[in-house]
Design a protein around this motif. Structure first.
Motif, PDB file in Angstrom:
ATOM      1  N   ASP A 111      81.120  45.020  41.403  1.00  0.00           N
ATOM      2  CA  ASP A 111      81.250  43.607  41.073  1.00  0.00           C
ATOM      3  C   ASP A 111      81.374  43.355  39.571  1.00  0.00           C
ATOM      4  N   ALA A 112      81.233  44.400  38.800  1.00  0.00           N
ATOM      5  CA  ALA A 112      81.295  44.218  37.342  1.00  0.00           C
ATOM      6  C   ALA A 112      82.672  43.673  36.940  1.00  0.00           C
ATOM      7  N   THR A 113      82.674  42.782  36.007  1.00  0.00           N
ATOM      8  CA  THR A 113      83.954  42.270  35.510  1.00  0.00           C
ATOM      9  C   THR A 113      84.128  42.679  34.057  1.00  0.00           C
TER      10      THR A 113
ATOM     11  N   ARG B 227      71.763  38.064  43.304  1.00  0.00           N
ATOM     12  CA  ARG B 227      72.397  36.762  43.392  1.00  0.00           C
ATOM     13  C   ARG B 227      71.927  35.866  42.232  1.00  0.00           C
TER      14      ARG B 227
ATOM     15  N   ARG C 243      77.131  48.413  44.147  1.00  0.00           N
ATOM     16  CA  ARG C 243      77.629  47.030  44.186  1.00  0.00           C
ATOM     17  C   ARG C 243      77.684  46.427  42.779  1.00  0.00           C
TER      18      ARG C 243
ATOM     19  N   GLU D 274      70.928  36.209  32.372  1.00  0.00           N
ATOM     20  CA  GLU D 274      70.839  34.875  32.980  1.00  0.00           C
ATOM     21  C   GLU D 274      70.108  34.985  34.300  1.00  0.00           C
TER      22      GLU D 274
ATOM     23  N   ARG E  39      72.193  37.979  36.210  1.00  0.00           N
ATOM     24  CA  ARG E  39      73.391  38.643  35.704  1.00  0.00           C
ATOM     25  C   ARG E  39      73.266  38.863  34.196  1.00  0.00           C
TER      26      ARG E  39
ATOM     27  N   ARG F  66      76.343  41.751  37.597  1.00  0.00           N
ATOM     28  CA  ARG F  66      75.482  40.920  38.445  1.00  0.00           C
ATOM     29  C   ARG F  66      74.501  41.844  39.160  1.00  0.00           C
TER      30      ARG F  66
ATOM     31  N   VAL G  70      75.660  39.071  30.732  1.00  0.00           N
ATOM     32  CA  VAL G  70      76.960  38.755  30.142  1.00  0.00           C
ATOM     33  C   VAL G  70      76.971  39.301  28.716  1.00  0.00           C
TER      34      VAL G  70
END
Lengths: 670, 455
Positions: free
Chosen positions: A38-40, A134, A34, A212, A137, A131, A139
């Motif tokens: 979900d990685a951007t 929830r 996941r 974060e 994450r 992420r 960045v």
């Protein structure tokens, strides 16, 4: 006290980072699949180009010095302390030396340059977000910039052999060759920014590299980051956490971006907590200074006759901690905020520095001075009896204990000295005298304090001729802690009259007791005074016609009691080639800006102007074109005029009076 | 030509049927509430496309340029043009008759439980019988005025107490080129009239508010982080507080509240005002009126594409075959056509909107806005439905999720189409979900949009 607070603060940084790292174990972590899904990843590349629209060039650089094409007569005078004359108003540098005068055109010694490009760079940014749960994450954003260096460059090697040695002082990477566009280095050669890799024509850094953690209304961020507390175009009244990076097109990029691309990221922990309309935002981080452009680069703002020693590491400032707290809340149409920051002022101060560079006097007068010096009694305090005693083996050694080094590419005449002192908002006369007072070895080589501009010009012309050309000035940069207090209030109008409805007023006031400023004399003791900065911002969105989206209009005013927009003390204002700076009482700036999207927002027209009421203006019209399919473009023009009226050095804009340009930015995102 | 005349004649005949009150009209709700199904409440002709077209178009068949004239009167104007001229095709599904399939289960239940308890107070805000804010479900299921229709819609957009919609948006130029593509999150949370989430029906700390709403752009990189948070007062005369995070500024900026007719991102045809056909506070629009009732073809079920792991839809039509989602429609036996005009917006580009409400659940099934010259400006159509398909289901608790699935927004002026679809998730870990209290802190505060903005 402050030390104690920040010793605790540094422990808090470590603790918070540990918490950010440990807390996730209490969270439901996502599976690796996941996390990956979900990685951007996002990237954009952009070509930035700015071409000069004027024949004016940056006078702070060697090849475009104001005196390149001006022939200046240099009359030499008998140094009173060499001749054993009593030092008084009648005798000081008033007796001409008939054989050693000349006429010098700076451009005959220092190659001139002529550039059409102000800026040309290819830039890319890639961001990755992961992420883990929830609440947690990562960045990471990496920025890379390459400058093909198509400019007509000054190369310090072209001065090799002049005055015997060429330029030998300062960081070789910055002062001994062609311009270095990106490296921000301490005097030990280390990069000022810990997460930055840079060379002469490229830089790679990480504006964001952080973890974060979020829980309820609390958000913790730890890592390298920028913290924007700004609320205005051109103004930074309460935008205090980060210094600025001027290497990339100074402040002449798109004004509406405010300082979002300019803030120097810092290793820090930021905690934001919101409950209802109340928001508390705090940070503790490693002090990072403002980054100034290197000598002879297009947007260099420090006259390149100076050699700068950056004391960030040697002064142990790299281990200092900044911190601040901002609280905000709204009550209906009203809002307020309060700010406290304890920080090292990121601009820092500059002062005369002992160069440590031994370069001989050359030429006829220089040889005579060497001889005169050699016949003095050795191992004797020449600072007290300069006629008879000397303190060093030769004048070169004596001068190495001072900020003045006989090297090419420095100040060649008294006129140039005063011209550039005025430009840099320094006091040319007292600045010289302060150097003499702080570095007594200058007296050993017959230098004396001066009583007038004319007298100092005579002395300087003599010294320059004796140097065999010019003197370079050595200065060092240091930083000082300050406590900054801020208050702000906002109000949104409600009126049945459309023109008066929904205007957002934002008042911000900054008070900094005992702020340290660059002393216009370049004294090692900075100027210290309490500073007030107040800004009023009025914003309104208004729809002129049904066909176009609403236009954004903003009017801003800023009052500053002590310093100009970039932090220079106002007592250094008002100088000229023939006049010592007499200062101005305070500074007032006005910003008017507008943004008008076209239907569909495919095009956006922007307009921003910065007006210094003392007679300077910057006007930037801009057209943004959202081409689609990932492409976008911006074209803008910077009109700069620092000579609207009054004295040129009474307004801040004149410092970039040469920067009229048309600029284009083409980007592709994917 | 003959066919057109026949169709028009039949339409006029049927219009008379609706205008004379022969339609179910106000008798619908009591019967629907009692039976839970509309079977037998309407003539076969409006329950089945087979009957309506006398077999020319069959349930399960396709409406395309070749047969669209038979159902011209049943389509929103733009949809008709799109089928006739732009290659759009519509697959016809059987008519949904079951009441509980027309909304989230708990919302439908609350509507039944609370019927008759709503009224307008002195400020024309909807209140419960005790004068406090509304307590959940549609307040006027038997709506007889346009104000009641729009009041119910404005009170609850998505009909869940809290929703996060992961959305993919493609903007298609007249040339058929997808020139702007975005991914974004739409979040909404009701602090009042809550049917599921505790505390209910009110979150006492925010009982003076109607909703928190946010839109957060997550892609592409140039726009990522652009975010807006609306905080709606319960009083429907007041504008929401509006805060925006613009990546260029790296900070939250307050916006005047009445600027609701602006495209949020380049190339998009969407305004905040367009949301759910009721994007502005109720009383910032006025002159509410019902202008007609008619049968319609609209997307009521079957829009969930369970066959795609991310629920994404196939596309077709237009010059490059990418202009429209593969669309489904079914007979809506009775649509209430209502209009309203913006009265609190200086120089709004919209002079009025016409909204078609499904009489059974009072959800909007189509909308056309008109420019200031009174010409059609933008048209919206989409599809709702339960998220179940055969043995595949997506639950929002105990029951299959009910929501919108896709929307087309067509700009008559430019010929541009914005198409949006609700997907399972978008990059960054944003997943469609409902009734999760964490949505508030995650998306709906100023701190949230600052956090979600560009770091």
């Amino acid at each position: 006290m402050t030390k104690t607070i920040f010793s605790r603060a540094s422990r808090a940084v470590v603790f918070t980072l540990a918490v950010v790292g440990v807390l996730p174990t209490a969270q439901a972590m996502y599976s690796l699949e996941r996390i990956w899904n979900d990685a951007t990843f996002s990237t954009f590349v952009r070509l930035d180009a700015a071409a000069s629209t004027t024949s004016k060039e940056n006078p702070n650089n060697q090849g475009t010095n104001r005196f390149q094409d001006i022939a200046v007569d240099r009359q030499t005078f008998v140094p009173p302390t060499l001749a054993g004359l009593p030092v008084n108003d009648n005798n000081n540098w008033a007796l001409p030396l008939p054989l050693f005068s000349d006429t010098l055109r700076r451009g005959d010694l220092v190659p001139s340059t002529n550039d059409n490009w102000n800026y040309l760079a290819l830039r890319g940014e890639s961001e990755m977000q992961l992420r883990f749960s929830r609440s947690l994450r990562f960045v990471g954003r990496v920025r890379g910039i390459y400058d093909p260096t198509v400019y007509d460059e000054f190369d310090a090697r072209s001065l090799d052999g002049l005055q015997g040695t060429g330029i030998i002082g300062g960081d070789p990477a910055l002062y001994h060759g062609p311009p270095n566009y990106f490296e921000a280095r301490g005097r030990n050669g280390r990069s000022l920014n810990p997460l930055e890799l840079a060379g002469r024509d490229y830089m790679i850094d990480a504006p964001a590299l952080l973890m974060e953690y979020r829980s309820g209304g609390l958000t913790l961020r730890g890592g390298n980051q920028q913290i924007a507390w700004g609320q205005a175009i051109f103004f930074q009244t309460l935008d205090l956490p980060n210094g600025l990076d001027f290497r990339r097109h100074l402040i002449l990029d798109r004004a509406f971006e405010e300082f979002s691309d300019k803030r120097v990221p810092k290793l820090s922990v930021r905690a934001t907590y919101q409950k209802g309309t109340f928001v508390a935002d705090s940070y503790v981080g490693k002090f990072q200074p403002t980054v100034l452009s290197n000598p002879n680069t297009p947007f260099n703002i420090i006259p390149s006759q100076f050699t700068v020693y950056e004391n960030y590491f040697s002064g142990d400032y790299d281990s200092k901690i900044d911190g601040g707290l901002r609280i905000k809340s709204d009550y209906g149409s009203w809002g307020w905020q309060a700010v406290y920051v304890s920080r090292y002022n990121p601009l820092g101060t500059f002062s005369w520095a002992r160069s440590g560079v031994n370069s001989p006097l050359t030429g006829g007068l220089g040889s005579t001075a060497n001889l005169a010096y050699a016949v003095k009694l050795p191992i004797c305090d020449g600072t007290e009896s300069p006629t008879l005693c000397r303190n060093s083996a030769d004048p070169g050694e004596a001068l190495s204990k001072t900020p003045f080094v006989p090297e090419p590419g420095g100040v060649y005449t008294g006129r140039e000295w005063f011209e550039y002192a005025a430009d840099a908002r320094l006091n040319g006369l007292e600045g010289f005298n302060q150097a003499v007072r702080e570095f007594p070895d200058l007296k050993d080589v017959y230098v004396t304090e001066a009583n007038s501009v004319e007298e100092l010009k005579n002395q300087l012309d003599t010294l320059m001729v004796a140097a065999g050309g010019s003197y370079r000035g050595y200065i060092e940069r240091d930083y000082h802690r300050e406590n900054v207090f801020g208050l702000g209030a906002s109000y949104v109008t409600e009126s049945s009259i459309d023109a008066l409805n929904a205007i957002i007023f934002n008042l911000e006031v900054q008070y900094t007791p005992k702020r340290k400023f660059i002393n216009p004399t370049l004294s090692s003791t900075p100027l210290q005074s309490d500073e007030w900065i107040a800004s009023l911002v009025m914003e309104k969105w208004t729809r002129w016609t049904a066909a176009f989206p609403a236009a954004y209009l903003v009017g801003q005013y800023q009052f500053r009691s002590e310093s100009d927009l970039v932090g220079r003390h106002l007592s250094g204002y008002g100088g000229s080639q023939d006049k010592v700076a007499d200062g101005i009482d305070n500074a007032h700036y006005v910003v008017l800006a507008a943004l008008q999207p076209f239907p569909g927002r495919k095009y956006v027209f922007e307009f921003a102007t910065l007006y210094d009421v003392k007679g300077g203006i910057l006007v930037q019209p801009l057209l943004q074109w959202n081409i689609g399919s990932g492409f976008g473009a911006e074209v803008f023009y910077n009109y700069v005029n620092g000579n609207l009226y009054g004295d040129r050095t009474d307004n801040v804009i004149s410092s970039i009076n040469w920067a009229d340009e048309v600029a284009i930015r083409l980007r592709y995102a994917f | 030509m003959l066919m057109r005349k026949l169709t028009r004649r039949r339409f006029l005949k049927r219009s008379a049927y609706w205008l004379t009150g022969a339609a179910a009209g106000s008798a619908l709700w009591p019967a629907l509430a009692e039976r839970g199904d509309i079977a037998g409440l309407y003539p076969d002709e409006v329950m089945s496309i087979d009957d309506y077209t006398h077999g020319r178009i069959a349930t399960g068949g396709i409406i395309d340029a070749g047969n669209v004239e038979h159902v011209k009167a049943l389509l929103a104007p733009a949809t008709y043009i799109q089928v006739r001229d732009m290659g759009r095709r519509l697959t016809v599904r059987p008519t949904t008759t079951e009441y509980m399939a027309l909304g989230p289960w708990e919302y439908q239940q609350a509507t039944l439980s609370h019927q008759g308890q709503a009224r307008f107070d002195a400020r024309q805000n909807v209140v419960a019988s005790d004068g406090r804010p509304w307590i959940g479900g549609h307040p006027f299921p038997n709506a007889t005025t346009a104000l009641e229709l729009f009041a119910g819609l404005t009170l609850s957009w998505g009909r869940h107490d809290a929703s996060v919609f992961a959305v993919k948006e493609h903007n298609v130029a007249r040339s058929g080129e997808v020139d702007y593509a975005y991914e974004w999150v739409w979040a909404e949370l009701a602090p009042v009239a809550r049917c599921v989430m505790e505390p209910r029906p009110y979150w006492q700390a925010h009982i003076d508010k109607l909703r928190f709403n946010a839109v957060i752009i997550t892609a592409p990189a140039t726009e990522a982080g652009t975010s807006y948070v609306n905080i709606w007062p319960y009083d429907q005369h007041r504008f929401p507080e509006l805060y925006g995070y613009i990546p260029d500024f790296r900070r939250v900026r307050q916006y005047p509240t009445n600027q609701r007719f602006e495209p949020l991102v380049p190339g998009s045809t969407l305004y905040l005002s367009d949301a759910w056909a009721a994007g502005d506070p109720l009383h910032t629009w006025g002159n509410y009126r019902i202008v007609g009732r008619q049968p319609m073809l609209a997307g009521i079920s079957g829009g969930w594409n369970a066959s795609h792991p991310n629920w994404e839809h196939g596309v077709h039509g237009g010059p490059k075959g990418e202009t429209f989602f593969d669309s489904v429609v079914e007979m809506v036996p009775e649509a209430i056509v209502a209009e309203a005009e913006p009265i609190a917006f200086e120089r709004a580009p919209v002079s009025k909107k016409r909204v078609w409400f499904d009489a059974r659940n009072l959800m909007p099934i189509a909308m056309v806005t008109y420019d200031r010259q009174g010409k059609p400006f933008k048209s919206f159509d989409g599809c709702y439905g339960l998220y179940e398909d055969g043995d595949q289901r997506f639950l929002d608790g105990q029951h299959p999720y009910w929501s919108w699935t896709y929307v087309h927004a067509f700009d008559f002026h430019s010929g541009r189409i914005t198409r949006m679809e609700q997907v399972r998730g978008i990059d960054g870990g944003h997943r469609t979900r409902v009734h999760d209290p964490a949505i508030y802190e995650e998306y709906l505060t100023r701190g949230a949009i600052m956090r979600l903005g560009r770091v």
